[in-house]
Design a protein around this motif. Structure first.
Motif, short mmCIF file in Angstrom:
data_model
loop_
_atom_site.label_atom_id
_atom_site.label_comp_id
_atom_site.label_asym_id
_atom_site.label_seq_id
_atom_site.Cartn_x
_atom_site.Cartn_y
_atom_site.Cartn_z
N SER A 27 -32.00 6.58 -39.78
CA SER A 27 -31.99 7.85 -39.05
C SER A 27 -32.74 8.91 -39.83
O SER A 27 -32.75 8.93 -41.05
CB SER A 27 -30.54 8.31 -38.83
OG SER A 27 -29.92 8.51 -40.07
N TRP A 79 -21.57 13.52 -36.26
CA TRP A 79 -21.74 14.92 -35.85
C TRP A 79 -21.49 15.86 -37.02
O TRP A 79 -22.21 16.84 -37.22
CB TRP A 79 -20.77 15.18 -34.70
CG TRP A 79 -20.66 16.59 -34.19
CD1 TRP A 79 -19.86 17.57 -34.69
CD2 TRP A 79 -21.33 17.17 -33.07
NE1 TRP A 79 -20.00 18.73 -33.95
CE2 TRP A 79 -20.89 18.50 -32.94
CE3 TRP A 79 -22.25 16.69 -32.15
CZ2 TRP A 79 -21.35 19.35 -31.94
CZ3 TRP A 79 -22.71 17.54 -31.14
CH2 TRP A 79 -22.28 18.86 -31.05
N THR A 120 -23.74 14.04 -40.71
CA THR A 120 -25.19 13.91 -40.57
C THR A 120 -25.81 15.14 -39.91
O THR A 120 -26.82 15.67 -40.37
CB THR A 120 -25.56 12.66 -39.77
OG1 THR A 120 -25.00 11.51 -40.41
CG2 THR A 120 -27.07 12.50 -39.66
N ASP A 121 -25.16 15.59 -38.81
CA ASP A 121 -25.72 16.72 -38.08
C ASP A 121 -25.28 18.06 -38.65
O ASP A 121 -25.88 19.10 -38.32
CB ASP A 121 -25.32 16.64 -36.61
CG ASP A 121 -25.76 15.33 -35.96
OD1 ASP A 121 -26.69 14.70 -36.51
OD2 ASP A 121 -25.19 14.94 -34.92
N HIS A 180 -29.73 12.89 -30.96
CA HIS A 180 -30.08 11.59 -31.53
C HIS A 180 -31.06 10.80 -30.66
O HIS A 180 -31.42 9.67 -31.02
CB HIS A 180 -28.81 10.78 -31.80
CG HIS A 180 -27.98 11.39 -32.88
ND1 HIS A 180 -28.22 11.18 -34.21
CD2 HIS A 180 -26.94 12.28 -32.81
CE1 HIS A 180 -27.35 11.87 -34.93
NE2 HIS A 180 -26.57 12.56 -34.11
N ASP A 181 -31.51 11.41 -29.59
CA ASP A 181 -32.66 10.86 -28.85
C ASP A 181 -33.90 11.39 -29.56
O ASP A 181 -34.58 12.29 -29.08
CB ASP A 181 -32.60 11.30 -27.39
CG ASP A 181 -33.81 10.83 -26.59
OD1 ASP A 181 -34.49 9.88 -27.06
OD2 ASP A 181 -34.07 11.41 -25.53
N THR A 182 -34.20 10.83 -30.72
CA THR A 182 -35.18 11.43 -31.63
C THR A 182 -36.60 11.46 -31.06
O THR A 182 -37.39 12.33 -31.42
CB THR A 182 -35.20 10.66 -32.97
OG1 THR A 182 -35.42 9.26 -32.71
CG2 THR A 182 -33.88 10.84 -33.71
N LEU A 217 -31.31 6.29 -25.42
CA LEU A 217 -31.09 5.84 -26.79
C LEU A 217 -31.48 4.36 -26.86
O LEU A 217 -30.88 3.53 -26.18
CB LEU A 217 -29.62 6.01 -27.20
CG LEU A 217 -29.08 7.44 -27.27
CD1 LEU A 217 -27.61 7.43 -27.68
CD2 LEU A 217 -29.90 8.29 -28.23
N GLU A 254 -32.37 3.75 -32.34
CA GLU A 254 -31.66 5.03 -32.43
C GLU A 254 -30.16 4.79 -32.51
O GLU A 254 -29.44 5.54 -33.20
CB GLU A 254 -32.01 5.90 -31.23
CG GLU A 254 -33.45 6.41 -31.27
CD GLU A 254 -33.93 7.01 -29.97
OE1 GLU A 254 -34.81 7.88 -30.00
OE2 GLU A 254 -33.42 6.60 -28.90
N LEU A 274 -27.20 5.37 -36.00
CA LEU A 274 -25.91 6.04 -35.96
C LEU A 274 -24.86 5.35 -36.82
O LEU A 274 -23.84 5.95 -37.17
CB LEU A 274 -25.39 6.13 -34.52
CG LEU A 274 -26.26 6.88 -33.51
CD1 LEU A 274 -25.63 6.83 -32.14
CD2 LEU A 274 -26.47 8.33 -33.96
#
Length: 458
Positions: free
Chosen positions: A21, A232, A235-236, A252-254, A260, A264, A268
Motif C-alpha cells: 500500500s 483507518w 494507516t490513514d 483505498h481505490d488508489t 478495489l 488494492e 489492506l
C-alpha cells in the motif's frame, strides 16, 4: 470517472501480484511523489504468465492508438472478456498494426526457440520439426498466421490470459505446498545427519522457534469492521470512531477506477500480516506470509465479490458492511492454527519424486562426464594426428631437398620455389662460355690457306 486503460485491461484479466500500500498523505503533501510511486507499482506488476511480456507489450502498443484507447476507456468487463473489444482492432492506425505484426513475429520466434530447447533437452530429433503443428499448443496466438497480428490474435490473447489467471491462485497454493514439503524434507534429512545428542538439542531449538512464532497479537478477520478500522486509524491516520465505509473505499481505490482490485485489497492486509511476520526474525517465514496474504484476499473476495469478476465495486463493498459477519466475525485462523497444507502420504510421494529426480540428475551428470572424457580423448587424438602430419610434411620437404641436391637441381624454398645461388649461376656461365672458346680454338688450329697468285716452281 475515466479509467486507466492499461490497468483496466490487465485487472479485468485478473492479474495477481503483490503490491504494498502507498501511504496516504492526509495533509495533501507530496502528491506527485505518491503518483510516481503508484506508476512504478503498476509497471512492476507481473502476471506470472509465460507470455507476460508479449501481453504487456501488446497492450502498451494498443494504448498509443487514440481510437482504441477511447473504446478501452468505455469498455466493461464483458466487452473485454467476450472478445467484442477485439473487433476494434480493424480501426487502429497503420503504424499500430505494423508494430503489432512485429511483436507477433518476435513472439513466434521466441516460442520456436522454446520448442527447440525443449526438444534438445529430451534428445528429440528436430531436423524435420513441424513448427506450425507444434505452435498449436500455445493458445495465446493464432498459429496458422505467424506474420500478422489480427483481431483473432487479440481475442485469443485475452481469453487465454483470463483462463490461465483463473487458475493462478490454485497454482500458487500448490507451489506453496511443494515449498512446505521441501522444507520439511530438508529438516528431516538434516536431523538424520546428527548424532542423538545434537539431534535432541536441535529439535528443542526448532520447537522453541515455532512456539515463539505463534506468540503474536490477535489477528483481525480480513474485511471485518475491526480490521478496516485499524487500517483507518493506523494507516490513514483518522479517528476510528468516525469510520465511514464509503470514505474508506474511496481512500483505498488508489488508481481511482471505481473498484478495489486484488492488489488494492491485499494492501489492506499489511498491518495484520506485520503482527505475525517479521523478516528480521528467524522463526518467521516470508513465503508463509505471502500465502497468508493470499488466504486473506480469497476470504474477502468470497464474501464481498458477489458477481465473481475478481473486483469489488463500491456497491458490493457497502453491502458487505451490512452483513452480520462484518461486525461480529469469527476469529481468524492463521496458517499455524490450521491443518498442515499436505498429508504424510503426499510428503512421502514428494520425497520419492525428489529421489527420482536426484537419480536422473546423477545419470545426466554421469553421461555428461563420459561425453566430456570422450571429447578429451578425441582432442588428444586430433592433436596427435596434427603433429604426425606436421612431421610428415617436414620429412617430405627434407627428402625433396636431398633429391634436388643429388640431381644437381637447385634446392627448393620453403614454398617449393627454386632457389638460385651465385656459385650455381657462375657454373652455368662457365658452361655457356666453354663451347664458344672451343670453337675459337678450333678455328686457330685449322691449316692456313695457300697464298693466292704465287709463282709455281718446277
Amino acid at each position: 470517472m475515466n479509467l486507466n486503460p492499461r490497468w483496466l485491461l490487465l485487472l479485468l484479466l485478473s492479474i495477481s501480484a503483490e503490491v504494498w500500500s502507498v501511504p496516504i498523505d492526509r495533509n495533501g503533501g507530496n502528491q506527485e511523489a505518491q503518483h510516481v510511486e503508484e506508476e512504478k507499482q503498476e509497471e512492476n506488476v507481473d502476471t506470472g504468465l509465460y507470455y507476460d511480456r508479449y501481453l504487456r507489450e501488446v497492450i502498451e502498443v494498443l494504448e498509443t492508438d487514440p481510437h482504441f484507447r477511447e473504446k478501452l476507456q468505455t469498455a466493461n468487463t464483458e466487452d473485454i472478456k467476450n472478445g467484442r473489444l477485439s473487433k476494434e482492432l480493424d480501426l487502429v492506425g497503420h503504424h499500430v498494426r505494423t508494430r503489432l505484426d512485429e511483436l507477433k513475429r518476435q513472439e513466434v520466434s521466441r516460442l520456436r526457440m522454446l520448442l527447440k530447447a525443449k526438444l534438445d533437452s529430451t534428445n528429440t530429433q528436430s531436423l524435420q520439426m513441424d513448427h506450425a503443428s507444434l505452435l498449436k499448443q500455445f493458445e495465446h496466438l493464432d498459429p496458422h498466421n505467424q506474420n500478422t497480428f489480427e483481431a483473432k490474435d487479440l481475442e485469443l490473447l485475452i481469453s487465454t490470459a483470463t483462463k490461465d489467471l483463473e487458475n493462478y491462485d490454485a497454482e500458487r497454493h500448490e507451489e506453496f505446498k511443494r515449498y512446505e514439503m521441501l522444507k520439511e524434507h530438508e529438516r528431516r534429512e538434516y536431523l538424520k545427519g546428527l548424532d542423538q545428542e545434537k539431534r535432541e538439542k536441535e529439535e528443542k531449538r526448532m520447537k522453541e522457534l515455532k512456539e515463539k512464532h505463534r506468540q503474536h497479537p490477535r489477528v483481525n478477520v480480513p474485511g471485518s469492521v475491526a480490521q478496516l478500522r485499524e487500517v483507518w486509524e493506523e494507516t490513514d491516520g483518522l479517528d476510528p470512531q468516525e469510520f465511514n465505509p464509503k470514505t474508506f473505499f474511496k481512500l483505498h481505490d488508489t488508481n481511482e477506477d471505481g473498484v478495489l482490485d486484488e492488489q488494492e485489497l491485499e494492501a489492506l492486509f499489511t498491518k495484520e500480516l506485520e503482527k505475525v511476520y517479521d523478516p528480521k526474525n528467524e522463526e518467521d517465514d516470508m513465503m508463509e506470509m505471502e500465502e497468508e496474504r493470499l488466504r486473506m484476499r480469497e476470504h474477502v473476495m468470497k464474501n464481498v465479490d458477489t458477481n465473481k469478476d475478481r473486483l469489488v465495486s463500491l456497491e458490493e463493498f457497502l453491502k458487505s458492511t451490512e452483513k452480520k459477519e462484518f461486525n461480529n466475525p469469527k476469529e481468524w485462523e492463521t496458517l499455524d492454527d490450521t491443518k498442515p497444507v499436505y498429508t504424510e502420504a503426499e510428503l512421502q510421494r514428494f520425497e520419492v519424486e525428489l529421489r527420482d529426480k536426484e537419480e536422473e540428475l546423477k545419470r545426466r551428470a554421469e553421461t555428461l562426464r563420459q561425453e566430456q572424457e570422450l571429447l578429451k580423448e578425441r582432442g588428444k587424438a586430433l592433436e596427435a594426428q596434427r603433429r604426425e602430419y606436421q612431421q610428415a610434411v617436414l620429412e617430405m620437404s627434407q627428402r625433396q631437398k636431398e633429391q634436388q641436391a643429388a640431381g644437381g637441381q637447385p634446392p627448393a624454398g620453403p614454398n617449393g620455389e627454386l632457389q638460385f645461388h651465385q656459385n650455381t649461376q657462375t657454373l652455368e656461365d662457365q658452361e655457356a662460355k666453354a663451347p664458344a672458346e672451343q670453337e675459337a680454338d678450333g678455328q686457330n688450329n685449322l691449316p692456313a690457306e695457300p697464298p693466292q697468285n704465287l709463282p709455281i716452281h718446277t
